[in-house]
Design a protein around this motif. Structure first.
Motif, PDB file in Angstrom:
ATOM      1  N   GLY A  49       0.826  -1.199   0.000  1.00  9.83           N
ATOM      2  CA  GLY A  49       0.000   0.000   0.000  1.00  9.83           C
ATOM      3  C   GLY A  49       0.862   1.250   0.000  1.00  9.83           C
ATOM      4  O   GLY A  49       0.582   2.222  -0.712  1.00  9.83           O
ATOM      5  N   TYR A  58      -3.167   4.684  -7.191  1.00 11.22           N
ATOM      6  CA  TYR A  58      -4.113   4.746  -6.092  1.00 11.22           C
ATOM      7  C   TYR A  58      -5.111   3.586  -6.110  1.00 11.22           C
ATOM      8  O   TYR A  58      -5.592   3.168  -5.063  1.00 11.22           O
ATOM      9  N   GLY A  62      -5.521   1.287  -2.870  1.00  7.77           N
ATOM     10  CA  GLY A  62      -6.796   0.945  -2.249  1.00  7.77           C
ATOM     11  C   GLY A  62      -7.061  -0.550  -2.279  1.00  7.77           C
ATOM     12  O   GLY A  62      -7.657  -1.103  -1.346  1.00  7.77           O
ATOM     13  N   THR A 132      -6.959  -3.463 -11.174  1.00  8.60           N
ATOM     14  CA  THR A 132      -7.467  -3.505  -9.804  1.00  8.60           C
ATOM     15  C   THR A 132      -8.754  -4.321  -9.745  1.00  8.60           C
ATOM     16  O   THR A 132      -8.930  -5.167  -8.855  1.00  8.60           O
TER      17      THR A 132
END
Length: 207
Positions: A49, A58, A62, A132
């Motif tokens: 992270g 980002y 997350g 992601t």
């Protein structure tokens, strides 16, 4: 932990290096279906992270927070996740399950790409959002010991290599290239495990 150092000609940081080692241990334990993999997943996710925050990835930052939450759930699932609360076996998705997974990937991609483009300064909102979203799907499938999680990770990890090279995270790019190979090994090992479980179940029925 963020000072630059050179490792075999690759620029990295102590934080990225430690995250690298913990991630390799995590995948190795996943291949062996060892539930302690989830502990290393929590540790590596927490450290990565910080790495991704520095790189302005980002979505991936997350994602690590989600991974930590899912890892706690996955740890329980692996130990007590089937209807009899026995060790969770490897299984495959149905055709409907694969369709749901694909739609979930696309839906999460649309939402994440919009959020990253609108509210962050990342220069790769679509790549970050797509990978992601795929990682989230892969993690959920891994938590339930679905064989298809390895297919997802192979696809995602190949694309991540290019993204991390673009962002200058050379050691992490090497890590994800290793993950592609390890995911292929995991797919083969889990497929073999699934076959052995089926044979054992058939033997129990015959008895």
């Amino acid at each position: 932990m963020n000072e630059t150092l050179s490792l075999f000609g690759l620029a990295t940081t102590p934080l990225e290096l430690l995250s690298f080692v913990l991630s390799v241990v995590t995948v190795w334990l996943n291949i062996r279906q060892n539930h302690w993999a989830w502990l290393f997943a929590i540790l590596s996710s927490g450290l990565y992270g910080g790495v991704f925050f520095d790189a302005k990835l980002y979505g991936d930052m997350g994602l690590q927070l989600v991974f930590i939450t899912v890892s706690v759930w996955g740890w329980y699932q692996w130990l007590h996740g089937d209807d009899t609360h026995e060790r969770l076996p490897v299984t495959q998705l149905t055709a409907r399950g694969r369709a749901v997974a694909a739609l979930a990937w696309l839906g999460a991609f649309a939402v994440l790409a919009w959020f990253l483009r609108s509210f962050t300064d990342t220069d790769v909102p679509y790549a970050d959002g797509f990978l992601t979203a795929g990682s989230l799907v892969g993690q959920v499938l891994l938590s339930r010991k679905r064989l298809e999680n390895w297919h997802v990770w192979i696809a995602v990890d190949v694309l991540y290599v290019g993204l991390y090279l673009h962002k200058g995270l050379l050691l992490t790019a090497v890590l994800y290239a290793m993950f592609v190979v390890m995911a292929a090994i995991g797919l083969r090992a889990w497929r073999r495990s699934m076959g052995q479980h089926g044979q054992a179940s058939a033997t129990m029925v015959l008895k």
